[in-house]
Design an enzyme around this catalytic site. Structure first.
Site, mmCIF file in Angstrom:
data_model
loop_
_atom_site.group_PDB
_atom_site.id
_atom_site.type_symbol
_atom_site.label_atom_id
_atom_site.label_comp_id
_atom_site.label_asym_id
_atom_site.label_seq_id
_atom_site.Cartn_x
_atom_site.Cartn_y
_atom_site.Cartn_z
ATOM 1 N N CYS A 96 33.756 49.906 44.306
ATOM 2 C CA CYS A 96 32.804 48.905 44.820
ATOM 3 C C CYS A 96 32.404 49.224 46.256
ATOM 4 O O CYS A 96 31.682 50.188 46.480
ATOM 5 C CB CYS A 96 33.382 47.509 44.638
ATOM 6 S SG CYS A 96 32.116 46.239 44.634
ATOM 7 N N HIS B 33 35.990 47.119 39.626
ATOM 8 C CA HIS B 33 37.317 47.017 40.250
ATOM 9 C C HIS B 33 38.429 47.187 39.228
ATOM 10 O O HIS B 33 39.011 46.184 38.796
ATOM 11 C CB HIS B 33 37.490 45.626 40.880
ATOM 12 C CG HIS B 33 36.601 45.336 42.035
ATOM 13 N ND1 HIS B 33 36.954 45.612 43.336
ATOM 14 C CD2 HIS B 33 35.370 44.790 42.103
ATOM 15 C CE1 HIS B 33 35.982 45.229 44.154
ATOM 16 N NE2 HIS B 33 35.003 44.738 43.431
ATOM 17 N N GLU C 19 41.314 47.936 39.772
ATOM 18 C CA GLU C 19 42.577 47.493 40.384
ATOM 19 C C GLU C 19 42.880 46.030 40.072
ATOM 20 O O GLU C 19 43.959 45.551 40.352
ATOM 21 C CB GLU C 19 42.538 47.727 41.909
ATOM 22 C CG GLU C 19 41.635 46.805 42.725
ATOM 23 C CD GLU C 19 40.156 47.235 42.744
ATOM 24 O OE1 GLU C 19 39.771 48.075 41.903
ATOM 25 O OE2 GLU C 19 39.404 46.704 43.591
HETATM 26 N N1 GLN Z 1 28.836 43.792 48.312
HETATM 27 C C1 GLN Z 1 29.910 44.508 48.935
HETATM 28 C C2 GLN Z 1 29.413 45.545 49.925
HETATM 29 O O1 GLN Z 1 28.245 45.745 50.109
HETATM 30 C C3 GLN Z 1 30.810 45.175 47.902
HETATM 31 C C4 GLN Z 1 31.543 44.143 47.102
HETATM 32 C C5 GLN Z 1 32.901 44.553 46.643
HETATM 33 O O2 GLN Z 1 33.482 45.529 47.088
HETATM 34 N N2 GLN Z 1 33.444 43.746 45.761
HETATM 35 O O3 GLN Z 1 30.222 46.179 50.511
#
Ligand code: GLN
Length: 202
Positions: free
Chosen positions: A82, A181, A183
């Site tokens: 992410c 994710h 994890e």
């Molecule tokens: N929207 C977040 C960003 O731009 C990422 C979200 C996340 O890691 N769950 O970093």
């Protein structure tokens, strides 16, 4: 017998603990990385989910951004989930103007790509290299991969609905990234894949 790889988790911000648990579960030694000394001691690095703008800011103010780039250039395997995927992308759409990345993945990612209505959602996705069972993927204000260069291997795409075909998991050499994710779900196959990349790189 070789000792297990020592995998660092970049611990500036984000869901560090969840990655530590997943990495321990797949037999890696784990260490939090907050400093140059920490970074120099690990074989590989996981960049957690969180907020990429904050992570970028902290990496810059702590003097870690350039050493992270240097570690990546000299062949340290890295996995980003992410926000971590954003940190590994060469190009970011909807980035904050001052947002920098470690880079290395020849991809363009769009931050918060899935839009407000579906800020968070879960879906099953087949991922290349982890066996036939789909991975249950949790997306939280996730980025997607808008375009990927020729060296990038696409490992997974959204399979159903309006966003079908959207790239959400990629690998390029020793770099791995997912929009979602793993994890958070207790299914450690993505972390197993990364640990395997690390073992083979040693
Ligand atoms: N929207 C977040 C960003 O731009 C990422 C979200 C996340 O890691 N769950 O970093």
């Amino acid at each position: 017998m070789t000792s297990p790889p020592l995998i660092g988790v970049l611990a500036l911000q984000g869901d560090v603990r969840e990655h530590e648990s997943a990495l321990s579960a797949v037999g890696a030694e784990v260490k939090r990385v907050r400093s140059l000394v920490d970074l120099a001691s690990v074989d590989a690095l996981v960049i957690p989910g969180g907020e990429s703008t904050t992570m970028s800011k902290l990496a810059l103010s702590d003097g870690l951004m350039e050493p992270l780039r240097e570690a990546r250039r000299s062949g340290m395997p890295m996995y980003g989930s992410c926000a971590g995927m954003i940190m590994l992308a060469d190009r970011v759409t909807d980035a904050r103007p001052d947002q920098e990345t470690i880079g290395g993945l020849d991809i363009t990612v769009r931050r918060n790509a899935f839009g407000r209505q579906v800020d968070s959602f879960e879906t099953d996705i087949g991922i290349v290299g982890v066996g036939n069972d789909p991975v249950h993927a949790v997306f939280i204000r996730a980025p997607w991969v808008e375009s990927a260069g020729p060296e990038v291997e696409v490992l997974g795409t959204i399979e159903n609905g309006d966003d079908a075909g959207t790239i959400v998991a990629v690998r390029q050499g020793l770099l791995l990234a997912t929009s979602f994710h793993p994890e958070l779900t207790g299914d450690h196959r993505i972390h197993t894949m990364f640990a395997e990349i690390v073992r083979r790189s040693r």
